[in-house]
Every structure is written in C-alpha cells, then in structure tokens.
Design an enzyme around this catalytic site. Structure first.
Site: not given
Ligand SMILES: Cc1cc2nc3c(=O)[nH]c(=O)nc-3n(C[C@H](O)[C@H](O)[C@H](O)COP(=O)(O)O)c2cc1C
Length: 403
Positions: A170, A292
C-alpha cells in the site's frame, strides 16, 4: 468455475435480530453497538471528508441500462484474482487497528472462507498472520514501507511461511492526521488510567464490552505482524513510529520487493494512469485503484472516477481492482462494467463484524453476492465477465478528466 450465485437465497427477506438486509443497516447497528471512539475511527476520512464521501456518492451518479426480457436463467460470478479462484469478485480489503470484535481478522478470514473469497490482511492487524492464514488459505499479506529492506523482507517472508499467497504493498499514505469532526484518541496502551478515561463511552456500549470480556479482556493495541520472527509484538505507536521514521519508498524499492517476493504482487492506492504505468513497470501483477477509503489526501476524487483511465492505461497487462465506497452488489457491477476485475471492501465488512461478529461479515458478503446477482439479471448478463461500459450510463465529467 463454480455455478452461478445462490447465496442469500436462503436468507430472510427482511432484517431480523440476527440478519440485516443492507450494509446501511449493518452500519446503523454498528453505530449503536460500538464505543463512540471506535465507531469514529472506522468512519474516519481525513480533513473535510470530501474523498471519503465522494467514494460512495460517485456510485450514485452511474446509471444502469436494464433489459426486461430474454434474461439469463443463471448468472456466473466466479473469477480469479492474484492466482486464487474465488466464488465472486469481492475481496476483503486489509484494515488495521480494528478493536471491533475480539476474534478480529480470524473471524473475517473465516467468513470470507465460508463465502469462498480471498482476504487482504493488514500488517497493522490485531491477529498474527499464522492464525489468519489457518482460517483462510486465500490470503494476501499487506505491507506499508516500514523499516529497512532487511526488515521489510523478513516480514514478507514470515507471511509467506504462514501461507500468504500474494503481497499487497500500500503506497497511498501521506500521514494526514486532521479531521474536521475531530480525530478519536488512540491510547498509547490500555492500562487502568486509559480504561478509566474511556469508561464512560465504553459503559454505554455494554454488549461490545461484554463480547471482549467473555474472550478474556479489553482490546490490546499491539500489531503482531510488525514483529520479526522471535520479536515480541510491538504496540501500535512503536510500529507507527518505525513507519514514520522510514525513508519514503521509490519505485525502484517497489521493484526490488517485487523481485524478492516473486509471486502475485499488488500495488494498492493508485489514482493516476501514470502511476499505474510505473507500478506495472515495477513488476506489479495487480493494482488497486484506491483512495485508502478517503483516509489519505482529501480532495482526491472518489476511486470509481479514476478507474476508467487506469483500466485504459494498464488493464490489458495486469489485474485492475478497485476499492472505496462499495456498499451494494450493484456497486460491484458498476465497477466491473467500468473495467475492474474485482473489488475490495473495507468499512462494509467492519460494520458487519461490529453488528454480528463473524456471521455479520458473512452477512455482508452474502448481501453483496445476491445484490450482484440481481443487478446482472436486470442487465440481462449471464456472467460478470460479459459486463462492458455499455451497461452503465456515465454522466459527462464523471471521471473528472479535464485534460
Ligand atoms: C479503519 C480502517 C483501517 C484501514 N487500514 C488499512 C491498512 O492497514 N492497510 C491498507 O492497505 N488499507 C487500510 N485501509 C483502507 C482499506 O483497505 C480500503 O482501501 C478502504 O477501506 C476502502 O474503502 P471503503 O471502506 O469505502 O470500502 C483501512 C480503512 C479503514 C476504514
């Protein structure tokens, strides 16, 4: 491939005490059940919450173009993501620091396994990767760029040894920490002092407290997957401190990790086609178009708006997933019509877990599965693989691409 979806058909039509019929209903129950700080930490969304809101609102702007006769008797939902066969194209997105339910990610893994789908496990999760992989073999381990290369690789290797089938890196985190509605406090550790400070809101939520007490105590804030083999689990703030102190990753670092890992490798957090290109050049086999959950740079358009351009740029080379704002099976169908191979869900399953533990997570997955089935029927499609942009009405300006 598995036969067409039937999940949800044995479920009650309307909500009962033990069953909710929509994700909105699960969120409503979660709000009533969770201590305020925990609920607010899940709602989250940085600063004004523009991106977080747009992740959901953008789906409402997309319309369907239904057929009404010659509809298919069966609908095929099964697909493959990062080498794993799954019964429908919805995966569990990694979420850290949950404090929602004592069974944590193990319960989520079991629910995902029961619905035959895959799960991303956060490196900031509350349960060790070994326990979670034992509950669901279709597991991908998620990492942030934390520590030096040796430590990063050691954590990835630990996950591989536990059975993780893929890695998710991520990248969309710029340490934004302000929220207009006030960030909930996260205690450094849970001791008598903090327990007393949180007591008023916790005591107003006796069922949440009782579930934890029955399983042996109040939530710990340790992050076991940030430990290297042989190390004790660090606390959340120690691990976050290590992350903040790490030099920010470059694409060559991503390429290095991809090379070391060798297996299925997703870069999560892409918004722009040029970044998608760089991720693919670094060797990614999948990317997730994601904001996110609106927890990063506020003002970034909802993820679904960025999807078409990314699909056009790299969709023929890698698997393009989307996460952000998925609350209904019809949202999944819209994302797939715009070119996503599959989607990942975050808050939807957290609401389910807060409402009813493992069964609540399965309830959410089942809602999405049956909602997909209904949307495909309305569109006259016998398979998710047949969806095209022609199935949705996209208003002018939807993609925010003014170039
Ligand atoms: C409480 C919370 C914790 C999260 N933690 C992580 C994490 O540890 N790693 C990660 O890659 N994404 C994390 N995310 C983002 C999710 O994986 C996902 O991108 C996002 O929740 C999708 O949006 P949705 O909640 O609208 O489905 C988190 C999201 C939430 C809401």
């Amino acid at each position: 491939m598995a036969p067409s979806a039937t999940a949800g058909q044995n479920a009650p039509m309307a909500s009962t005490r033990d069953w909710f019929e929509t994700v909105a209903e699960a969120q409503h129950r979660a709000k009533k059940r969770l201590p305020r700080s925990v609920y607010l930490a899940l709602v989250a969304g940085t600063e004004k919450g523009l991106t977080s809101a747009d992740n959901e609102a953008a789906f409402d702007e997309l319309g369907f173009r239904p057929h009404v006769a010659d509809l298919p008797d069966k609908r095929e939902l099964a697909t493959t993501v990062m080498g794993q066969d799954i019964s429908f194209p919805v995966l569990v997105s990694p979420t850290g620091v949950q404090a929602v339910h004592p069974d944590g990610e193990v319960a989520v893994a079991r629910a995902a396994a029961a619905e035959d789908t895959a799960m991303g496990l956060s490196s900031f999760a509350s349960k060790p990767v070994e326990e979670v992989a034992a509950a669901n073999s279709k597991l991908f381990f998620q990492m942030y760029w934390t520590g030096d290369r040796e430590r990063i690789l050691a954590r990835a290797e630990r996950a591989r040894a536990a059975g993780a089938k893929g890695l998710i890196v991520t990248l969309d985190w710029s340490f934004a920490s302000r929220r207009d509605w006030g960030s909930p406090p996260i205690p450094q550790k849970i001791d008598v002092r903090t327990a007393l400070a949180f007591a008023p809101e916790v005591l107003r939520r006796p069922r949440w407290l009782a579930t934890y007490l029955r399983s042996g105590g109040i939530p710990e804030l340790s992050v076991p997957n940030m430990a290297l083999p042989g190390e004790p689990s660090p606390g959340f703030f120690d691990a976050y401190g290590e992350w903040m102190g790490t030099a920010l990753p470059r694409w060559e670092d991503v390429a290095w990790l991809r090379e070391q890992w060798g297996g299925p490798f997703m870069v999560k957090g892409i918004s722009r086609p040029d970044d998608a290109r760089r991720a693919v050049d670094a060797g990614a086999s999948a990317i997730s178009v994601s904001t996110h959950g609106g927890n990063n740079l506020d003002g970034t358009p909802g993820a679904i708006r960025s999807l078409p351009a990314v699909v056009d740029a790299v969709g023929h080379e890698v698997e393009v997933l989307l996460d952000g704002g998925i609350r209904r099976g019809s949202d999944v169908v819209k994302a797939m019509a715009l070119g996503a191979k599959a989607v990942m869900i975050g808050r939807a399953y957290l609401w389910g877990m807060a409402a009813n533990g493992e069964r609540g997570v399965q309830n959410v997955l089942s809602i999405l599965k049956s909602g997909m089935n209904e949307a495909l029927l309305g569109l006259g499609k016998s398979s998710v693989h047949d969806l095209t942009r022609d199935d949705v009405l996209v208003p002018p300006g939807f993609t925010r691409d003014w170039s």
